[in-house]
Design a protein around this motif. Structure first.
Motif, short mmCIF file in Angstrom:
data_model
loop_
_atom_site.label_atom_id
_atom_site.label_comp_id
_atom_site.label_asym_id
_atom_site.label_seq_id
_atom_site.Cartn_x
_atom_site.Cartn_y
_atom_site.Cartn_z
N UNK A 105 11.48 -6.29 0.66
CA UNK A 105 10.29 -6.02 -0.16
C UNK A 105 10.14 -4.51 -0.40
N UNK A 106 10.38 -3.71 0.65
CA UNK A 106 10.26 -2.24 0.50
C UNK A 106 11.26 -1.74 -0.55
N UNK A 107 12.44 -2.38 -0.61
CA UNK A 107 13.46 -1.96 -1.58
C UNK A 107 13.03 -2.22 -3.02
N UNK A 108 11.99 -3.01 -3.21
CA UNK A 108 11.54 -3.24 -4.59
C UNK A 108 10.72 -2.03 -5.08
N UNK A 130 10.13 7.60 0.04
CA UNK A 130 10.73 6.71 1.04
C UNK A 130 9.65 5.85 1.66
N UNK A 131 9.97 4.57 1.88
CA UNK A 131 9.08 3.71 2.67
C UNK A 131 9.71 3.56 4.05
N UNK A 132 8.89 3.79 5.05
CA UNK A 132 9.33 3.70 6.45
C UNK A 132 8.61 2.50 7.07
N UNK A 133 9.37 1.43 7.29
CA UNK A 133 8.73 0.23 7.84
C UNK A 133 9.20 0.00 9.28
N UNK A 134 8.30 -0.52 10.09
CA UNK A 134 8.66 -0.67 11.51
C UNK A 134 8.10 -1.95 12.09
N UNK A 135 8.76 -2.38 13.19
CA UNK A 135 8.26 -3.55 13.94
C UNK A 135 8.70 -3.37 15.40
N UNK A 137 0.84 -1.22 0.00
CA UNK A 137 0.00 0.00 0.00
C UNK A 137 0.87 1.25 0.00
N UNK A 138 1.92 1.24 0.81
CA UNK A 138 2.82 2.41 0.86
C UNK A 138 3.49 2.62 -0.49
N UNK A 139 4.00 1.52 -1.07
CA UNK A 139 4.69 1.62 -2.36
C UNK A 139 3.78 2.15 -3.44
N UNK A 140 2.52 1.67 -3.43
CA UNK A 140 1.57 2.12 -4.47
C UNK A 140 1.19 3.59 -4.27
N UNK A 141 0.98 3.97 -3.02
CA UNK A 141 0.59 5.37 -2.76
C UNK A 141 1.72 6.32 -3.17
N UNK A 186 11.39 1.37 -3.78
CA UNK A 186 12.24 2.57 -3.73
C UNK A 186 13.59 2.18 -3.15
N UNK A 187 14.62 2.96 -3.51
CA UNK A 187 15.93 2.63 -2.90
C UNK A 187 16.14 3.41 -1.60
N UNK A 188 15.10 4.15 -1.17
CA UNK A 188 15.23 4.89 0.09
C UNK A 188 14.29 4.24 1.11
N UNK A 189 14.85 3.36 1.95
CA UNK A 189 14.03 2.62 2.92
C UNK A 189 14.54 2.92 4.34
N UNK A 190 13.57 3.28 5.17
CA UNK A 190 13.91 3.54 6.59
C UNK A 190 13.30 2.43 7.44
N UNK A 191 14.07 1.99 8.43
CA UNK A 191 13.54 0.96 9.34
C UNK A 191 13.52 1.51 10.77
N UNK A 192 12.39 1.27 11.49
CA UNK A 192 12.28 1.67 12.90
C UNK A 192 12.07 0.47 13.79
#
Ligand code: KIV
Ligand code: ZN
Length: 533
Positions: free
Chosen positions: A138-141, A96-101, A84-88, A143-149
Motif C-alpha cells: 500500500x505504501x508503494x502506491x 519516503x514512507x516509513x512503516x513499522x510493526x 495519512x503519511x502518503x497524503x501529508x 511513493x517508490x521509496x518505502x522503508x520498513x522497520x
C-alpha cells in the motif's frame, strides 16, 4: 549510491521529539528542518502524520518549504496511518514512507494479544507477515521509496526477523531498518544481526540496511558504528541524541566517529560537519534541553583546555590533546580556559593575545595573583585578566594621586559639601579643595577634579552591594574618558562615599599612567628623530 556512502537519516523531528518534555512547534520544526538541510542530511523524518493534526501539519510544511533531503513520514503497518503519511507527503520532490510493526515475542504478546490476530504465537507471527506485505504494498502506491522497520528487532528471534525482512523486501521495501528499540543490544550481537539479515537477503544488494539505536545502556552510538562495520548503509539518529527515554544515537557523534576514524570504517557521509554546533544549539533551544558542557562534539567544553599540561601541549601542537579540529564541527578553535588548573603558559599566552605587556621581572608576581584569583573565581574572563594587569601596574608604580583625607557634610537645608585632600606625587604638593554637588558623590568628584586639574569626562558610575546587612560592602565601579580612551576604576568599602572616591581616583591614576607611557614613547621617538637631524 556508492557502497562506501552512509546515508544519514535524521529523526530529531519524530523520534527526537518523542523525548518526554521535548515537544516543538510547527514553525520550530520547519526551522530545524531547514538547518538539517544545511547540514546536508540525506533523509529528514519529519513526523508521524496520523498521530495528531500538529504532526500532519509539520510534515506538510516541511515537504512544502524544505528542499534537498528526502522527506519521510512514519506510519504503523495499517492502512489509515499509511494513507495519512502518503497524503501529508504529497507534492514533495523526494518522499519516503516509513512503516513499522512489532516483531519480538514480548511486543507480539502485548500488542497482538487479541484472538483476531491468531490464537498461538505461530498464528500471530503469520498475521504479522501478512500485515507487513499489505502495508508495504500500500505504501508503494504513494511513493517508490518505502522503508520498513521491525520494531524491537533487537529482541526478535533472528529466524523470524529474516522472514519478516524477506516479506517486506518482496513487497517492495527498499530500506530495511533493524531497530534496537529498547537499547538492549551490545555491539557484537547487534553487528551479528546485520550479518545474518544481509545473508538472508542474498542477491538483493540494492536493499539498504539501516540502524536505529536507543541509548538505554549508553550504547546507541557504539551499536550504530558496529552495524556500519557489519554492512549497514543508513544510520538513523538525532541531534544531541534526544529521543524516547535515554534517547537515540547522537548524529554528531556517529558522523564524527566515521570521519575521524575513517580508516577503520572505510565509509563517508555527506554531512557538512561545520554546521553541527549551530544545529545542536538550535535543537537545544527549541526543545528546551540544555546541551551538557561535556557532551562530545557539541558541548561547550568539548574543545576547551584548562589543565596546565594540556594548555601547554595544545599551544605547541593542537593534536596533542585534540583529535579533531573545533572549527570542523563549528566550535571556536583553541579554547584555552583560564581557571585554577591553568599554568603559566596558558596565562601568558592569553595576555599576549590581549596585547597586555608585562615586564619580565613582574611576570611571576602577576602569575601568583592570577592563581589567587582563580582560586576564588571559577572561570577567569579576559576582562578579569586586563583588570588584574591594571591593578598590578598600579600597585608597583607610585600612583600620581592619593587621597589623604576627605570630609563630607550632608545638610537637608542645602547642597552636600565635600573637602578632599589630594597628594600629587610628581610634585610632592598636597591640594585641599572644597566643592558642592547635587549629591555627596558629585561634591567629592568635583573636588577631586579641581585638585587634579584634568579635563576627563565621567561616563558611568555603578554601585552595588557585594554582601548583606546594613554593614554590607559596597562596590563602586566608574568609567572615565579622556582623548577617546576609557579608563575603569573600582573600589569596595563599607563606606560607599570612600569607595566612590577611591574608584574615581583609581580611574584617574590609570589615565595618568597611560598618558605617561604615551609621553615616554613620544619622547623616545622625538629623541631618535633629533639624533638623525
Ligand atoms: O525505536 C523504534 O523502534 C522506532 C521505530 C518506529 C523505528 O522508533
Ligand atoms: Zn526509535
Amino acid at each position: 549510491m556508492s557502497q562506501n556512502h552512509i546515508l544519514i537519516f535524521d529523526t530529531t523531528l519524530r523520534d527526537g521529539e518523542q523525548a518526554p518534555g521535548a515537544s516543538m512547534t510547527v514553525p520550530e520544526k520547519v526551522a530545524i528542518a531547514r538547518q538539517l538541510a544545511r547540514l546536508n542530511v540525506d533523509v529528514i523524518e519529519a513526523g508521524f502524520p496520523v498521530s495528531s493534526p500538529g504532526q500532519y501539519e509539520a510534515v506538510r510544511r516541511v515537504v512544502a518549504e524544505v528542499s534537498g533531503p528526502t522527506i519521510c513520514a512514519l506510519a504503523r503497518a495499517v492502512e489509515q496511518d499509511i494513507r495519512a503519511a502518503g497524503e501529508a507527503l504529497q507534492g514533495g520532490a523526494r518522499t519516503r514512507i516509513h512503516t513499522f510493526i512489532a516483531t519480538s515475542d514480548i511486543h507480539i504478546d502485548a500488542k497482538f494479544g487479541d484472538d483476531r490476530f491468531g490464537k498461538t504465537l505461530r498464528e500471530k507471527r503469520q498475521t504479522i507477515l501478512r500485515m507487513v506485505d499489505e502495508a508495504v504494498r500500500y505504501a508503494c502506491t504513494f511513493t517508490d521509496d518505502v522503508e520498513f522497520s521491525a520494531e524491537d528487532a533487537g529482541r526478535t528471534d533472528l529466524g523470524y526477523l529474516c522472514e519478516v525482512v524477506q516479506a517486506a523486501v518482496a513487497a517492495g521495501a527498499t530500506t530495511i531498518n533493524i531497530p534496537d528499540t529498547t537499547g538492549y543490544c551490545i555491539p557484537s550481537e547487534y553487528a551479528e544481526m546485520f550479518t545474518t539479515v544481509r545473508a538472508c537477503l542474498a542477491g538483493r544488494d540494492d536493499v539498504i540496511l539501516s540502524t536505529h539505536c536507543h541509548d538505554d545502556l549508553g550504547l546507541a552510538v557504539a551499536n550504530s558504528l558496529a552495524a556500519v562495520q557489519a554492512g549497514a548503509r543508513q544510520v538513523e539518529c538525532t541531534i544531541n541524541g534526544i529521543g524516547e527515554r535515554a534517547g537515540n544515537a547522537a548524529l554528531e557523534e556517529v558522523v564524527m566517529a566515521l570521519k575521524v576514524r575513517g580508516s577503520k570504517f572505510g565509509v563517508d557521509t555527506r554531512i557538512v560537519t561545520r554546521e553541527l554546533a549551530a544545529t545542536s544549539k538550535m535543537v537545544s533551544v527549541a526543545c528546551g534541553f540544555p546541551v551538557p558542557p561535556n557532551k562530545a562534539i557539541v558541548g561547550r567544553n568539548a574543545f576547551s583546555h584548562e589543565a596546565g599540561i594540556h594548555q601547554h601541549g595544545v599551544l605547541r601542537r593542537r593534536d596533542t590533546y585534540e583529535i579533531m579540529r573545533a572549527e570542523d564541527v563549528g566550535q571556536e578553535p583553541e579554547q584555552i580556559r583560564l581557571g585554577r588548573h591553568s599554568g603559566r603558559h596558558g596565562f601568558f599566552s592569553r595576555l599576549e593575545k590581549l596585547g597586555a605587556q608585562v615586564a619580565e621581572d613582574q611576570r611571576e608576581t602577576l602569575y601568583q595573583q592570577f592563581v589567587e584569583l582563580a582560586d576564588r573565581k571559577k572561570e577567569i574572563y579576559d576582562a578579569d585578566l586586563l583588570h588584574l594587569v591594571d591593578q598590578h601596574r598600579l600597585r608597583v608604580t607610585e600612583p600620581h594621586y592619593r587621597i589623604n583625607a576627605m570630609k563630607v557634610s550632608v545638610d537637608t537645608t542645602g547642597q552636600p559639601q565635600a573637602e578632599v585632600q589630594v597628594y600629587l606625587s610628581r610634585s610632592g604638593v598636597i591640594r585641599t579643595v572644597q566643592a558642592e554637588g547635587e549629591g555627596p558623590v558629585e561634591a567629592i568628584y568635583r573636588a577631586i577634579d579641581e585638585a587634579v586639574g584634568d579635563a576627563h569626562e565621567l561616563i558611568s558610575y555603578d554601585i552595588h552591594s557585594v554582601s548583606q546587612g546594613s554593614d554590607a560592602l559596597g562596590e563602586v565601579t566608574v568609567m572615565i574618558r579622556f582623548a577617546g580612551t576609557s579608563f575603569r576604576g573600582s573600589a569596595r568599602s563599607v563606606d560607599v562615599l570612600k569607595a566612590s572616591a577611591d574608584a574615581y581616583i583609581e580611574a584617574i591614576n590609570k589615565m595618568e599612567m597611560h598618558r605617561t607611557e604615551e609621553e615616554n614613547v613620544a619622547f623616545v621617538g622625538r629623541g631618535i628623530i633629533e639624533s638623525f637631524q
